[in-house]
Design a protein around this motif. Structure first.
Motif, PDB file in Angstrom:
ATOM      1  N   ASN A 208       0.824  -1.213   0.000  1.00  0.00           N
ATOM      2  CA  ASN A 208       0.000   0.000   0.000  1.00  0.00           C
ATOM      3  C   ASN A 208       0.853   1.256   0.000  1.00  0.00           C
ATOM      4  O   ASN A 208       0.591   2.209  -0.746  1.00  0.00           O
ATOM      5  CB  ASN A 208      -0.922   0.008   1.228  1.00  0.00           C
ATOM      6  N   ASN A 209       1.879   1.277   0.834  1.00  0.00           N
ATOM      7  CA  ASN A 209       2.727   2.464   0.932  1.00  0.00           C
ATOM      8  C   ASN A 209       3.583   2.647  -0.313  1.00  0.00           C
ATOM      9  O   ASN A 209       3.841   3.785  -0.733  1.00  0.00           O
ATOM     10  CB  ASN A 209       3.582   2.398   2.187  1.00  0.00           C
ATOM     11  N   MET A 212       1.372   4.209  -2.933  1.00  0.00           N
ATOM     12  CA  MET A 212       1.222   5.644  -2.711  1.00  0.00           C
ATOM     13  C   MET A 212       2.442   6.402  -3.235  1.00  0.00           C
ATOM     14  O   MET A 212       2.316   7.451  -3.876  1.00  0.00           O
ATOM     15  CB  MET A 212       1.020   5.920  -1.222  1.00  0.00           C
ATOM     16  N   ARG A 215       2.354   6.601  -7.095  1.00  0.00           N
ATOM     17  CA  ARG A 215       1.301   7.371  -7.742  1.00  0.00           C
ATOM     18  C   ARG A 215       1.248   8.842  -7.312  1.00  0.00           C
ATOM     19  O   ARG A 215       1.013   9.720  -8.133  1.00  0.00           O
ATOM     20  CB  ARG A 215      -0.055   6.715  -7.478  1.00  0.00           C
ATOM     21  N   SER A 216       1.441   9.114  -6.026  1.00  0.00           N
ATOM     22  CA  SER A 216       1.255  10.476  -5.534  1.00  0.00           C
ATOM     23  C   SER A 216       2.220  11.466  -6.168  1.00  0.00           C
ATOM     24  O   SER A 216       1.879  12.637  -6.366  1.00  0.00           O
ATOM     25  CB  SER A 216       1.416  10.514  -4.014  1.00  0.00           C
ATOM     26  N   ALA A 224      -3.216  14.567  -4.887  1.00  0.00           N
ATOM     27  CA  ALA A 224      -2.464  13.679  -4.005  1.00  0.00           C
ATOM     28  C   ALA A 224      -3.093  13.628  -2.624  1.00  0.00           C
ATOM     29  O   ALA A 224      -3.214  12.550  -2.019  1.00  0.00           O
ATOM     30  CB  ALA A 224      -1.008  14.137  -3.917  1.00  0.00           C
ATOM     31  N   TYR A 227      -6.253  11.471  -2.913  1.00  0.00           N
ATOM     32  CA  TYR A 227      -5.903  10.059  -3.093  1.00  0.00           C
ATOM     33  C   TYR A 227      -5.393   9.453  -1.789  1.00  0.00           C
ATOM     34  O   TYR A 227      -5.801   8.354  -1.387  1.00  0.00           O
ATOM     35  CB  TYR A 227      -4.851   9.947  -4.194  1.00  0.00           C
ATOM     36  N   GLU A 228      -4.516  10.165  -1.091  1.00  0.00           N
ATOM     37  CA  GLU A 228      -3.923   9.632   0.130  1.00  0.00           C
ATOM     38  C   GLU A 228      -4.950   9.550   1.265  1.00  0.00           C
ATOM     39  O   GLU A 228      -4.904   8.621   2.088  1.00  0.00           O
ATOM     40  CB  GLU A 228      -2.719  10.482   0.517  1.00  0.00           C
ATOM     41  N   THR A 229      -5.897  10.493   1.306  1.00  0.00           N
ATOM     42  CA  THR A 229      -6.972  10.424   2.304  1.00  0.00           C
ATOM     43  C   THR A 229      -7.869   9.217   2.055  1.00  0.00           C
ATOM     44  O   THR A 229      -8.244   8.494   2.994  1.00  0.00           O
ATOM     45  CB  THR A 229      -7.808  11.719   2.279  1.00  0.00           C
ATOM     46  N   ALA A 231      -6.994   6.498   0.524  1.00  0.00           N
ATOM     47  CA  ALA A 231      -6.206   5.299   0.824  1.00  0.00           C
ATOM     48  C   ALA A 231      -6.222   5.014   2.322  1.00  0.00           C
ATOM     49  O   ALA A 231      -6.354   3.853   2.746  1.00  0.00           O
ATOM     50  CB  ALA A 231      -4.771   5.488   0.331  1.00  0.00           C
ATOM     51  N   TYR A 232      -6.101   6.056   3.135  1.00  0.00           N
ATOM     52  CA  TYR A 232      -6.156   5.904   4.589  1.00  0.00           C
ATOM     53  C   TYR A 232      -7.525   5.385   5.020  1.00  0.00           C
ATOM     54  O   TYR A 232      -7.634   4.465   5.837  1.00  0.00           O
ATOM     55  CB  TYR A 232      -5.868   7.254   5.243  1.00  0.00           C
TER      56      TYR A 232
END
Length: 254
Positions: A208-209, A212, A215-216, A224, A227-229, A231-232
């Motif tokens: 997962n990390n 991120m 892609r980010s 970004a 997307y990261e929110t 993912a969390y």
């Protein structure tokens, strides 16, 4: 699937897959067979839940001397050039967009294509005996510039690739080409220690990390953030994550 390799040795232990180049008589120089072995192993481990993080190394004294000059001497043949180009695209492309974290444990010379392999990894741990650079520039050849400048910046990448000059471990560390510098003879152990720390987060978390990180960096800041929110939000309800949060809370409230 168990493969037999001729140019690398491999092992898996505590979530860490280790690939060691084993063309010692040729200073671990890159051959079509080594490229194929490396790519095959990475492809297999991409879907192996026992591997959370991959360490690439040539050992403590020589990482990789670059393209085997014996192979390069055959490039007047179109088929050999085509085969080499395909091997490069496959191996470097696999490393560039690999689904799991990769660490280069660099001891001794990492030159030309050997330096490229280190650059295409996520993290570079180097020993004090490291020599890095792109000596093929002196012969009129071209480098992989794009991944390099994203690590060391435009000016330092130009210095390295316009001149073809080699740099020592201290300079490689100063410009950020090496992320950590360790005493000679300890680089594999240090890279393995870091890889185990990553593996302890679990294979799922490592993947997962890494996703991120893949892609980010290509997104604008707001994309970004979104997307990261998301993912969390996606992982926070998983049972194993809740269990690990609970265990951590118990430890700090004892």
């Amino acid at each position: 699937m168990t493969r037999t390799y001729t140019e690398i040795t491999t092992s898996i232990d505590n979530g860490v897959g280790t690939i060691t180049f084993s063309r010692y008589e040729r200073r671990n120089a890159l051959s079509l067979e080594l490229f194929a072995d490396l790519s095959d192993c990475l492809d297999d481990w991409a879907a192996d839940d026992d591997v959370a993080c991959v360490v690439l190394t040539g050992g403590e004294e020589i990482f990789c001397a670059g393209l085997d000059l014996k192979l390069q001497s055959m490039f007047t043949n179109q088929e050999r050039r085509d085969a080499y180009s395909a091997a490069c695209l496959r191996a470097y492309g696999t490393l560039l967009d690999y689904v799991k974290p990769t660490i280069a444990a660099v001891g001794g010379p990492a030159l030309g294509g050997g330096c490229d392999i280190a650059v295409f990894c996520d993290i570079r741990i180097g020993a004090e005996n490291v020599i890095m650079g792109f000596p093929q520039i002196k012969m009129g050849l071209t480098p992989y510039f794009s991944p390099l400048w994203k690590i060391v910046g435009l000016s330092q990448a130009k210095l390295l690739t316009f001149s073809g000059d080699r740099i020592d471990a201290a300079e490689a560390s100063r410009i950020g080409l090496l992320d950590r510098l360790v005493p000679t003879g300890t680089v594999v152990a240090e890279a393995t220690r870091l890889a185990r720390s990553i593996a302890e987060t679990t294979t799922a978390s490592a993947v997962n990390n890494k996703e991120m990180a893949r892609r980010s960096t290509a997104m604008d800041p707001i994309s970004a953030l979104t997307y990261e929110t998301l993912a969390y939000r996606e992982v926070i309800w998983h049972a194993d994550v809740i269990e690990r949060i609970g265990a951590a809370y118990k430890r700090i409230t004892k």
